[in-house]
Design a protein around this motif. Structure first.
Motif, PDB file in Angstrom:
ATOM      1  N   GLY A  77       0.828  -1.191   0.000  1.00  0.00           N
ATOM      2  CA  GLY A  77       0.000   0.000   0.000  1.00  0.00           C
ATOM      3  C   GLY A  77       0.867   1.248   0.000  1.00  0.00           C
ATOM      4  O   GLY A  77       1.848   1.359   0.752  1.00  0.00           O
ATOM      5  N   ILE A 136      -7.815   3.819  -3.758  1.00  0.00           N
ATOM      6  CA  ILE A 136      -8.138   3.145  -2.494  1.00  0.00           C
ATOM      7  C   ILE A 136      -6.887   2.411  -2.049  1.00  0.00           C
ATOM      8  O   ILE A 136      -6.317   1.613  -2.803  1.00  0.00           O
ATOM      9  CB  ILE A 136      -9.303   2.153  -2.659  1.00  0.00           C
ATOM     10  CG1 ILE A 136     -10.563   2.875  -3.130  1.00  0.00           C
ATOM     11  CG2 ILE A 136      -9.568   1.419  -1.343  1.00  0.00           C
ATOM     12  CD1 ILE A 136     -11.719   1.942  -3.448  1.00  0.00           C
ATOM     13  N   HIS A 138      -5.055   0.222   1.209  1.00  0.00           N
ATOM     14  CA  HIS A 138      -5.183  -0.506   2.475  1.00  0.00           C
ATOM     15  C   HIS A 138      -3.785  -0.626   3.069  1.00  0.00           C
ATOM     16  O   HIS A 138      -2.881  -1.189   2.446  1.00  0.00           O
ATOM     17  CB  HIS A 138      -5.784  -1.898   2.239  1.00  0.00           C
ATOM     18  CG  HIS A 138      -7.129  -1.855   1.572  1.00  0.00           C
ATOM     19  ND1 HIS A 138      -8.289  -1.589   2.258  1.00  0.00           N
ATOM     20  CD2 HIS A 138      -7.482  -2.033   0.272  1.00  0.00           C
ATOM     21  CE1 HIS A 138      -9.318  -1.613   1.413  1.00  0.00           C
ATOM     22  NE2 HIS A 138      -8.848  -1.877   0.205  1.00  0.00           N
ATOM     23  N   ARG A 139      -3.640  -0.084   4.311  1.00  0.00           N
ATOM     24  CA  ARG A 139      -2.313  -0.052   4.919  1.00  0.00           C
ATOM     25  C   ARG A 139      -2.451   0.229   6.417  1.00  0.00           C
ATOM     26  O   ARG A 139      -3.258   1.076   6.826  1.00  0.00           O
ATOM     27  CB  ARG A 139      -1.467   1.038   4.242  1.00  0.00           C
ATOM     28  CG  ARG A 139      -0.054   1.155   4.775  1.00  0.00           C
ATOM     29  CD  ARG A 139       0.671   2.319   4.109  1.00  0.00           C
ATOM     30  NE  ARG A 139       1.972   2.518   4.734  1.00  0.00           N
ATOM     31  CZ  ARG A 139       3.107   1.995   4.303  1.00  0.00           C
ATOM     32  NH1 ARG A 139       3.102   1.237   3.220  1.00  0.00           N
ATOM     33  NH2 ARG A 139       4.241   2.213   4.935  1.00  0.00           N
ATOM     34  N   GLU A 143      -8.100   2.142   5.752  1.00  0.00           N
ATOM     35  CA  GLU A 143      -8.416   2.306   4.331  1.00  0.00           C
ATOM     36  C   GLU A 143      -8.361   3.799   4.013  1.00  0.00           C
ATOM     37  O   GLU A 143      -9.026   4.606   4.668  1.00  0.00           O
ATOM     38  CB  GLU A 143      -9.804   1.764   4.003  1.00  0.00           C
ATOM     39  CG  GLU A 143     -10.170   1.926   2.521  1.00  0.00           C
ATOM     40  CD  GLU A 143     -11.567   1.429   2.194  1.00  0.00           C
ATOM     41  OE1 GLU A 143     -11.726   0.196   2.041  1.00  0.00           O
ATOM     42  OE2 GLU A 143     -12.493   2.266   2.125  1.00  0.00           O
ATOM     43  N   TYR A 144      -7.553   4.136   3.027  1.00  0.00           N
ATOM     44  CA  TYR A 144      -7.423   5.535   2.596  1.00  0.00           C
ATOM     45  C   TYR A 144      -8.088   5.684   1.234  1.00  0.00           C
ATOM     46  O   TYR A 144      -7.860   4.863   0.330  1.00  0.00           O
ATOM     47  CB  TYR A 144      -5.944   5.928   2.475  1.00  0.00           C
ATOM     48  CG  TYR A 144      -5.152   5.792   3.749  1.00  0.00           C
ATOM     49  CD1 TYR A 144      -4.999   6.883   4.605  1.00  0.00           C
ATOM     50  CD2 TYR A 144      -4.539   4.587   4.100  1.00  0.00           C
ATOM     51  CE1 TYR A 144      -4.250   6.766   5.778  1.00  0.00           C
ATOM     52  CE2 TYR A 144      -3.806   4.471   5.263  1.00  0.00           C
ATOM     53  CZ  TYR A 144      -3.672   5.561   6.104  1.00  0.00           C
ATOM     54  OH  TYR A 144      -2.941   5.438   7.260  1.00  0.00           O
ATOM     55  N   ARG A 145      -8.883   6.718   1.071  1.00  0.00           N
ATOM     56  CA  ARG A 145      -9.537   6.984  -0.212  1.00  0.00           C
ATOM     57  C   ARG A 145      -9.179   8.402  -0.673  1.00  0.00           C
ATOM     58  O   ARG A 145      -9.333   9.369   0.090  1.00  0.00           O
ATOM     59  CB  ARG A 145     -11.052   6.824  -0.099  1.00  0.00           C
ATOM     60  CG  ARG A 145     -11.484   5.389   0.195  1.00  0.00           C
ATOM     61  CD  ARG A 145     -12.985   5.208   0.073  1.00  0.00           C
ATOM     62  NE  ARG A 145     -13.732   6.008   1.025  1.00  0.00           N
ATOM     63  CZ  ARG A 145     -13.982   5.637   2.288  1.00  0.00           C
ATOM     64  NH1 ARG A 145     -13.518   4.481   2.732  1.00  0.00           N
ATOM     65  NH2 ARG A 145     -14.676   6.427   3.100  1.00  0.00           N
ATOM     66  N   LYS A 160      -9.667   8.881   5.591  1.00  0.00           N
ATOM     67  CA  LYS A 160      -8.944   7.822   6.287  1.00  0.00           C
ATOM     68  C   LYS A 160      -9.923   7.113   7.221  1.00  0.00           C
ATOM     69  O   LYS A 160     -10.562   7.748   8.057  1.00  0.00           O
ATOM     70  CB  LYS A 160      -7.781   8.424   7.083  1.00  0.00           C
ATOM     71  CG  LYS A 160      -7.005   7.430   7.924  1.00  0.00           C
ATOM     72  CD  LYS A 160      -5.885   8.147   8.691  1.00  0.00           C
ATOM     73  CE  LYS A 160      -5.092   7.208   9.588  1.00  0.00           C
ATOM     74  NZ  LYS A 160      -4.043   7.924  10.341  1.00  0.00           N
ATOM     75  N   LYS A 163      -9.938   0.089   9.807  1.00  0.00           N
ATOM     76  CA  LYS A 163     -10.545  -1.198   9.470  1.00  0.00           C
ATOM     77  C   LYS A 163     -10.000  -2.265  10.413  1.00  0.00           C
ATOM     78  O   LYS A 163      -8.877  -2.161  10.920  1.00  0.00           O
ATOM     79  CB  LYS A 163     -10.211  -1.592   8.017  1.00  0.00           C
ATOM     80  CG  LYS A 163     -10.778  -0.639   6.972  1.00  0.00           C
ATOM     81  CD  LYS A 163     -12.290  -0.757   6.862  1.00  0.00           C
ATOM     82  CE  LYS A 163     -12.836   0.145   5.768  1.00  0.00           C
ATOM     83  NZ  LYS A 163     -14.303   0.052   5.638  1.00  0.00           N
ATOM     84  N   ARG A 167      -5.443  -6.307   5.812  1.00  0.00           N
ATOM     85  CA  ARG A 167      -5.183  -6.399   4.380  1.00  0.00           C
ATOM     86  C   ARG A 167      -4.370  -5.184   3.902  1.00  0.00           C
ATOM     87  O   ARG A 167      -4.553  -4.081   4.426  1.00  0.00           O
ATOM     88  CB  ARG A 167      -6.542  -6.440   3.685  1.00  0.00           C
ATOM     89  CG  ARG A 167      -6.542  -6.272   2.200  1.00  0.00           C
ATOM     90  CD  ARG A 167      -8.000  -6.252   1.737  1.00  0.00           C
ATOM     91  NE  ARG A 167      -8.103  -5.817   0.367  1.00  0.00           N
ATOM     92  CZ  ARG A 167      -9.222  -5.439  -0.198  1.00  0.00           C
ATOM     93  NH1 ARG A 167     -10.332  -5.411   0.512  1.00  0.00           N
ATOM     94  NH2 ARG A 167      -9.240  -5.066  -1.458  1.00  0.00           N
ATOM     95  N   THR A 168      -3.506  -5.381   2.921  1.00  0.00           N
ATOM     96  CA  THR A 168      -2.728  -4.271   2.348  1.00  0.00           C
ATOM     97  C   THR A 168      -2.816  -4.301   0.822  1.00  0.00           C
ATOM     98  O   THR A 168      -3.084  -5.337   0.220  1.00  0.00           O
ATOM     99  CB  THR A 168      -1.248  -4.342   2.763  1.00  0.00           C
ATOM    100  OG1 THR A 168      -0.677  -5.568   2.259  1.00  0.00           O
ATOM    101  CG2 THR A 168      -1.093  -4.276   4.269  1.00  0.00           C
ATOM    102  N   SER A 170      -3.018  -1.551  -3.010  1.00  0.00           N
ATOM    103  CA  SER A 170      -3.468  -0.295  -3.624  1.00  0.00           C
ATOM    104  C   SER A 170      -4.354  -0.580  -4.826  1.00  0.00           C
ATOM    105  O   SER A 170      -4.115  -1.544  -5.571  1.00  0.00           O
ATOM    106  CB  SER A 170      -2.267   0.544  -4.092  1.00  0.00           C
ATOM    107  OG  SER A 170      -1.407   0.837  -3.011  1.00  0.00           O
TER     108      SER A 170
END
Length: 658
Positions: A77, A136, A138-139, A143-145, A160, A163, A167-168, A170
């Motif tokens: 990510g 999107i 995942h890191r 979850e960053y959008r 931000k 979650k 899971r990680t 992009s």
């Protein structure tokens, strides 16, 4: 007349997204489809770099119906949260700052040793050139959008959200902007080619392509990388096994520059039927090669020439081989890496590192020397083929020079080509060339023709079967070279070793119609077939373009008691016509073109309003046409016999049994 002022205020600095949107070719090499394709590769490169470091072994690409693109990975990510060192969010640096990213410090073990993308130049430039980009990530349990439009973050475009899963990865979806690129309709074939190439040089990484328009999925994975690919290309037709080696080194491009690390992987095999040279650097396909290509050419030519000399394989006073002789039978892929890379430009189609060239040259020379020692029998078989390639090339070159000398001289047709009778007009849109069977036909046609636009060329006897004869023998035939001279367009040579003979230029063709005119008997049919074979082998484009015709000449002349004359072109046509007659008649069988009187010849064979012409077409499948020529005129006598037994009944009415 007013003059535009050029003052201090005339100087303008592009800022933000305008640096890419107004000048996309500076970053992507083009503002057309090629530049748009390169922008996709910049995003893909970042996922590949992660996978090469062991983070995520699957990358998915989606070609959406609206021509937007998604690249999805399960890597670490992209870091987009707040950066204490830079006092900015990382998303601002990565997505909106050119030359910001995580791949510049190669001494840091946590980042990329051999980087394909620059995660800051390409990613930011692609974002700037997009109609929109939705990200999107995942890191770290979040979850960053992110949402961008026309190069700018939209209001509330950074979200931000915590979650529970770990899971990680992009997911980047964007639509290239038609305000930036002239064309954004990247064809599915481009994605297929790029993902296949990346799977070849990134062993064990799976690439998945989904085309929404067709709802088709494609998967690419090569567990053993370039070795598996060489095997695939060779298709069990290689004359050597796949030979693979890899090495690492340290060096510098100039004495005052720092050392950098280089790694190279090379696989090759020799093959009689196919050849291939492909170069990759840090997984990027080098269309123009550069340093690796120079290394391969120098090293292979040097070592193979040395081996041939040591084995006394050259003939007395024979010239040494050149790389083209090796390339004709070589399947080779190199995949090099370096911590410092000098590309010719941002599109990365060639590299220019001096040390990479020197390093790869030495590595290839050393390993080829080992290969020749350890695989002596195989190596002898390989150099025998290379010498065949060389001698075939030299023979073709000599033939080409002789052919060029024969065809290129400015000629007066009447004096230089025996018995050729030209027409008056220079208008190639109406000029017709009649290729005639024998001198007797020439006499009849000369009196019958319209000399304004109809020219005549008699064939003296039966010409060579051009499907069986080699080019050297073909171009020693005076009949054939005369015909080529008269056509004016040169010859097409498409074979492997004789490409140098190709002199074809359709625009130089001197005729609208080339009409083959022979007697309607077995000998005439054979001459017609041999002429067609010559055209098929030497100038097939004339068949493709519809310039070749056959003139049907009548078999029977039927004279009725009321003074009328009718012509029949086959036994069946004669019988059908006779049944309709209720008056006395006489039938005279044609004795050949030379026996026809001029009026009959004009009416039946040469008058555009009354003649019967058959246009030779290549609308059928090319391979079926090729197969039929091989069956009828090739070396497979048994196959020809079988064909006649199976199909002969369909041609009984054409037999001359009288």
């Amino acid at each position: 007349m007013s003059q535009q002022k050029y003052t201090n205020e005339s100087i303008v600095a592009l800022k933000g997204a305008d640096r890419v949107r107004k000048r996309p070719s500076v970053i992507f090499g083009s503002d057309g489809l090629e530049g748009c394709q390169h922008s996709f590769f910049e995003i893909l490169s970042n996922s590949i770099d992660e996978a090469r470091q062991g983070f995520g072994r699957e990358i998915k690409v989606v070609r959406h119906k609206d021509l937007s693109i998604s690249v999805i990975d399960n890597a670490r990510g992209i870091p987009v949260d707040y950066n204490q060192n830079e006092k900015k969010f990382n998303w601002e640096l990565i997505f909106t700052e050119l030359y910001a990213g995580g791949k510049y410090n190669n001494n840091d073990s946590d980042v990329y040793e051999y980087s394909l993308g620059l995660n800051g130049l390409g990613l930011c430039a692609t974002q700037y050139s997009s109609e929109y980009m939705d990200v999107i990530i995942h890191r770290d349990g979040f979850e960053y959008r992110l949402n961008f439009e026309k190069g700018e973050i939209v209001k509330n475009g950074f979200v931000k959200e915590e979650k529970k899963y770990r899971r990680t990865g992009s997911q980047i979806k964007w639509r290239p902007d038609l305000e930036v690129f002239k064309d954004i309709n990247i064809p599915i074939e481009f994605y297929q080619s790029v993902l296949k190439k990346q799977s070849i040089v990134n062993p064990g990484i799976k690439f998945i392509l989904h085309d929404e328009e067709s709802d088709l999925y494609f998967e690419y994975i090569y567990e053993n990388g370039i070795k598996d690919y060489i095997d695939e290309v060779g298709a069990e037709k290689s004359i050597s096994a796949v030979y693979y080696f890899e090495e690492q080194g340290f060096g510098r491009d100039r004495g005052d520059m720092p050392d950098y690390k280089v790694k190279t992987q090379i696989a090759f095999a020799f093959n009689n039927e196919v050849n291939l040279l492909e170069y990759f650097h840090n997984s990027s396909y080098l269309e123009h090669g550069g340093s690796p290509d120079k290394a391969v050419r120098n090293a292979f030519t040097y070592e193979i020439d040395k081996f041939i000399k040591n084995e006394n394989k050259y003939n007395k006073n024979e010239k040494k081989i050149s790389f083209i002789d090796i390339q004709d039978s070589l399947i080779l892929v190199t995949n090099s890496f370096s911590t410092v890379t000098s590309y010719e430009n941002q599109t990365k189609k060639a590299i220019t590192n001096k040390y990479i060239q020197e390093f790869m040259t030495d590595v290839i020379k050393k390993n080829l020397e080992i290969y020749f020692i350890e695989n002596k029998e195989e190596a002898l078989r390989v150099v025998d083929q290379i010498l065949i390639n060389k001698r075939s090339r030299e023979k073709a070159e000599n033939t080409r020079l002789n052919l060029k000398k024969t065809l290129s001289a400015k000629m007066d047709f009447t004096n230089r080509v025996k018995k050729f009778i030209n027409c008056r007009t220079k208008d190639t849109e109406i000029r017709e060339l009649y290729i005639l069977e024998g001198d007797s036909a020439l006499g009849a046609c000369k009196m019958a023709r319209d000399s304004e636009f109809q020219a005549l060329m008699p064939i003296r006897g039966k010409i060579l079967n051009c499907l069986k004869a080699d080019y050297d023998k073909i171009f020693k035939s005076e009949i054939i070279t005369d015909l080529i001279k008269i056509l004016g367009c040169g010859v097409e040579i498409k074979t492997r070793h004789n490409k140098e003979l190709d002199t074809f230029n359709y625009d130089n063709l001197k005729w609208d119609k080339i009409i083959i005119c022979t007697d309607a008997d077995v000998d005439g049919f054979q001459i017609r077939t041999l002429v067609l074979t010559m055209i098929y082998r030497l100038v097939p484009t004339l068949i493709d373009r519809g310039n070749i015709y056959i003139a049907e000449s009548p078999l029977f002349e039927i004279n009725t008691s009321d003074g009328n004359t009718f012509f029949a072109y086959s036994e069946k046509e004669k019988n059908d016509f006779v049944k309709t007659l209720n008056k006395k008649y006489t039938i005279q069988r044609s004795k050949g073109l030379g026996e026809n009187n001029p009026d009959m010849m004009w009416q039946t064979t040469m008058c555009p309003d009354s003649r019967k012409l058959i246009r030779i077409s290549s609308k059928e499948d090319y391979y079926e046409i090729q197969r039929m020529f091989e069956v009828l005129l090739g070396d497979d006598l048994e196959g020809r016999k079988d064909f006649i037994e199976e199909n002969g009944e369909h041609y009984l009415e054409m037999l001359d049994l009288s």
